[in-house]
Design an enzyme around this catalytic site. Structure first.
Site, PDB file in Angstrom:
ATOM      1  N   ASP A 180      32.686  18.058  11.827  1.00  0.00           N
ATOM      2  CA  ASP A 180      31.964  17.046  12.613  1.00  0.00           C
ATOM      3  C   ASP A 180      32.053  15.714  11.857  1.00  0.00           C
ATOM      4  OD1 ASP A 180      31.309  19.397  13.945  1.00  0.00           O
ATOM      5  OD2 ASP A 180      29.246  18.786  14.336  1.00  0.00           O
ATOM      6  N   LYS A 236      30.570  14.029  20.272  1.00  0.00           N
ATOM      7  CA  LYS A 236      29.191  14.434  19.975  1.00  0.00           C
ATOM      8  C   LYS A 236      28.320  13.181  19.951  1.00  0.00           C
ATOM      9  CE  LYS A 236      26.748  16.429  15.932  1.00  0.00           C
ATOM     10  NZ  LYS A 236      26.891  17.211  14.690  1.00  0.00           N
ATOM     11  N   LYS A 244      29.159  17.667  22.812  1.00  0.00           N
ATOM     12  CA  LYS A 244      28.073  18.203  21.978  1.00  0.00           C
ATOM     13  C   LYS A 244      26.924  17.197  21.883  1.00  0.00           C
ATOM     14  CE  LYS A 244      26.987  19.828  17.274  1.00  0.00           C
ATOM     15  NZ  LYS A 244      27.490  20.208  15.934  1.00  0.00           N
TER      16      LYS A 244
END
Ligand SMILES: O=C[C@H](O)COP(=O)(O)O
Length: 327
Positions: free
Chosen positions: A164, A227, A263
């Site tokens: 991430d 995300k 996300k």
């Protein structure tokens, strides 16, 4: 006894190879703030978990959780406990009483800082649950570029299968889209075989138009997921900024044929919120985008509330008695 049926899951998808930088694709950003607000307001579910479909959706939501701990006081012990929870997120008796005793159920991933990757990899061995590492100077992303690439490579070498990354917000705030593209492209290369989720930190991007454009650039640069947030900004995942991002995902799919995942993360703590986001995915992108290969919820505390709501569903008004000490 209640019976819950589950949507089926899918294997992990092929990587998004990305496309050349295309500034033209950013100009289609028709982001009307009040229209986004109106649409987002139609998404929240107004019911508590009373119906079988909602319990089934909550069980499904568990599969999509990136079970997260990102605290300064993380220890190998807390990470191991988190991994045990990821392996068995719901007590077997509760699954039995929900009518799905043999349901194979794990979270989507476990998400930790780099230092905790080896502990999590060991604790999850044989489970098939991937370890996700936050990287590139998470959460602010203000460490030197060269060190960011090394951090990614170190996490992949330690066994992280998902990375991430955080983007440099300044590239967005100064409209330097080419620099953002190049940064994310470099991260994508450093990830090697690991899937890459790009954290936009939407609460720091100023406008919804910037959220849309940053989403597009990150996808062009080869992100497998986009995300919303690190969980550390003042504003994290909201239905409004999520709506803008999933619409960018749809536009990218229409332009290129590549399916990029979404996300939302940061501040998602209740079962009801999880349902709201699942409804968003279903209504905007369809059933496939509700599956863990294309949808994850980054959350540290959500699972507790989902469990509480499932208890309520299974045992009704007697649920609270489960928690009362005897005598
Ligand atoms: O990426 C996940 C987030 O950091 C989790 O945020 P949260 O602690 O508000 O659930």
């Amino acid at each position: 006894m209640a019976t819950a049926t589950l949507p089926h899951t899918h294997p992990l998808p092929e990587r998004n190879p990305g496309t050349p930088f295309d500034p033209g694709a950013l100009e289609g950003a028709l982001v009307n703030k009040s229209a986004v607000e109106r649409r987002a307001a139609t998404l929240p579910t107004r019911r508590t978990v009373k119906k079988a479909w909602q319990a089934a959706w909550l069980l499904h939501a568990i599969r999509t959780i990136d079970l997260t701990t990102l605290s300064g006081d993380d220890t190998p012990g807390t990470v191991r406990r988190l991994c045990a929870k990821a392996r068995q997120p719901v007590r077997p008796e509760l699954l039995r009483d929900l009518g799905v005793p043999h349901l194979p159920l794990t979270t989507g991933a476990v998400c930790v800082y780099h230092e905790m990757v080896p502990v999590a990899v060991e604790a999850l061995e044989g489970s098939g649950i991937p370890v996700a590492a936050v990287s590139t100077g998470f959460p602010a992303g203000l460490t030197p570029h060269r060190l960011k690439l090394q951090e990614i490579e170190a996490s992949v070498a330690a066994g992280a299968r998902e990375i991430d990354i955080v983007i440099s917000r300044r590239h967005v705030l100064t409209g330097n889209w080419k620099a953002l593209y190049q940064e994310v492209r470099d991260f994508r290369e450093a990830c090697g075989p690991a899937h890459m989720k790009s954290i936009l930190a939407v609460g720091e991007l100023g406008t919804l138009k910037n959220v849309y454009k940053a989403s597009m650039v990150c996808m062009q640069a080869g992100s497998d997921f986009i995300k919303t947030s690190t969980g550390k900004e003042a504003v994290n995942a909201t239905l409004q900024n999520s709506l803008v991002m999933v619409r960018a995902i749809r536009a990218f799919y229409e332009q290129t044929g590549y399916k990029v995942g979404f996300k939302p993360a940061g501040g998602i703590r209740t079962a009801k919120q999880a349902l709201d986001w699942l409804i968003l995915m279903k209504e905007e992108l369809g059933h496939e985008w509700m599956q863990p290969h294309l949808f994850r919820i980054g959350a540290s505390a959500l699972l507790n509330d989902i469990e509480r709501q499932l208890e309520h569903f299974a045992y009704g008004r007697y649920a609270s008695m489960q928690y009362q000490p005897l005598g």
